[in-house]
Design a protein around this motif. Structure first.
Motif, PDB file in Angstrom:
ATOM      1  N   LYS A 114      -4.887   8.856   3.630  1.00  0.00           N
ATOM      2  CA  LYS A 114      -5.794   9.425   4.617  1.00  0.00           C
ATOM      3  C   LYS A 114      -6.900   8.502   4.575  1.00  0.00           C
ATOM      4  O   LYS A 114      -7.503   8.262   5.923  1.00  0.00           O
ATOM      5  CB  LYS A 114      -5.946  10.736   4.378  1.00  0.00           C
ATOM      6  CG  LYS A 114      -4.886  11.767   4.630  1.00  0.00           C
ATOM      7  CD  LYS A 114      -5.473  13.268   4.249  1.00  0.00           C
ATOM      8  CE  LYS A 114      -4.280  14.168   4.383  1.00  0.00           C
ATOM      9  NZ  LYS A 114      -4.831  15.593   4.111  1.00  0.00           N
ATOM     10  N   HIS A 115      -7.251   7.859   3.471  1.00  0.00           N
ATOM     11  CA  HIS A 115      -8.599   7.264   3.633  1.00  0.00           C
ATOM     12  C   HIS A 115      -8.394   5.675   4.021  1.00  0.00           C
ATOM     13  O   HIS A 115      -9.188   5.278   5.080  1.00  0.00           O
ATOM     14  CB  HIS A 115      -8.992   6.907   2.063  1.00  0.00           C
ATOM     15  CG  HIS A 115     -10.351   6.445   2.099  1.00  0.00           C
ATOM     16  ND1 HIS A 115     -10.654   5.112   1.894  1.00  0.00           N
ATOM     17  CD2 HIS A 115     -11.627   6.793   1.859  1.00  0.00           C
ATOM     18  CE1 HIS A 115     -11.875   4.812   1.629  1.00  0.00           C
ATOM     19  NE2 HIS A 115     -12.530   5.907   1.758  1.00  0.00           N
ATOM     20  N   ALA A 118      -8.040   6.521   7.969  1.00  0.00           N
ATOM     21  CA  ALA A 118      -9.199   6.700   8.806  1.00  0.00           C
ATOM     22  C   ALA A 118     -10.047   5.310   8.880  1.00  0.00           C
ATOM     23  O   ALA A 118     -10.970   5.353   9.873  1.00  0.00           O
ATOM     24  CB  ALA A 118     -10.193   7.591   7.768  1.00  0.00           C
ATOM     25  N   HIS A 119      -9.824   4.175   8.097  1.00  0.00           N
ATOM     26  CA  HIS A 119     -10.266   3.129   8.444  1.00  0.00           C
ATOM     27  C   HIS A 119      -9.511   2.119   9.270  1.00  0.00           C
ATOM     28  O   HIS A 119      -9.812   0.998   9.263  1.00  0.00           O
ATOM     29  CB  HIS A 119     -10.935   2.187   7.186  1.00  0.00           C
ATOM     30  CG  HIS A 119     -11.937   2.982   6.379  1.00  0.00           C
ATOM     31  ND1 HIS A 119     -11.714   4.364   5.698  1.00  0.00           N
ATOM     32  CD2 HIS A 119     -13.153   2.885   6.192  1.00  0.00           C
ATOM     33  CE1 HIS A 119     -12.987   4.796   5.078  1.00  0.00           C
ATOM     34  NE2 HIS A 119     -13.717   3.738   5.484  1.00  0.00           N
TER      35      HIS A 119
END
Length: 214
Positions: A114-115, A118-119
């Motif tokens: 998820k991290h 998100a980027h």
């Protein structure tokens, strides 16, 4: 992982997993004995990443420059790579052994993915859209983000019956068995395979000498 951290200059022969995510797991050796983590510093991670062929020279150069100017942040980024690596190791090893996926490992991999997502940006190279990360958006976390995204792709198609754990002495590396017969046993015949043959030969010789004694 409980073990020691030890510098190791990476070589192409260290990449035997058949996928960069599997090769990441193998940056720890001797998992079946006394584990040794070869990622002793962020520049070592970049050295390994360059060998995989999945990171551009320009990105790696930019990351080296960032790490030189922000060493504390680079060390924290390396710690997060290790966290992703160990979560993936727990998950993939369980799947390789036909065991249920560990819930904690799944949750940790999900958090890293998820991290990364998100980027990332959705781009299309040719006819295949995909999520891609950049130094500008991810900074020193680019290796972790890229590997987290690749990990999800791998897990979707992971051939559990062809995912092996090397039984070699002080090894425990994982690899994808892509051989035609599906009977590959060792991570590498040049290392673990030949070493096992040597130990077997020595044991037989010793047994023969023992039988020949009066």
């Amino acid at each position: 992982m409980t073990g020691t951290i030890q510098p190791h200059p990476f070589h192409p022969r260290d990449l035997v997993g058949g996928h960069p995510v599997i090769d990441l797991l193998n940056t720890v050796t001797a998992r079946n004995a006394e584990p040794v983590d070869w990622l002793d510093a962020y520049p070592r991670l970049l050295e390994w990443a360059g060998l995989t062929g999945h990171f551009t020279p320009a990105d790696l150069t930019a990351l080296r420059q960032l790490a030189e100017t922000e060493p504390a942040r680079a060390e924290r980024a390396l710690t997060r790579v290790r966290e992703l690596r160990e979560a993936l190791h727990d998950l993939i090893t369980a799947l390789a052994h036909g065991a249920p996926a560990p819930a904690e490992a799944v949750a940790r991999v999900e958090d890293h993915w998820k991290h990364a997502a998100a980027h990332a940006r959705l781009t299309a190279h040719g006819a295949t859209p995909g999520l891609h990360v950049t130094v500008e958006a991810s900074g020193l976390d680019l290796p972790r983000h890229a590997l987290a995204l690749q990990a999800l792709d791998l897990l979707r198609t992971l051939p559990n019956d062809r995912t092996r754990v090397c039984p070699g002495h002080r090894c425990g590396w994982l690899f994808l068995d892509t051989s035609r017969a599906g009977r590959r046993r060792w991570c590498s015949m040049a290392t673990c395979g030949n070493s096992a043959k040597g130990r077997t030969h020595y044991a037989r010789k010793r047994a023969g000498e023992g039988q020949g004694e009066p």
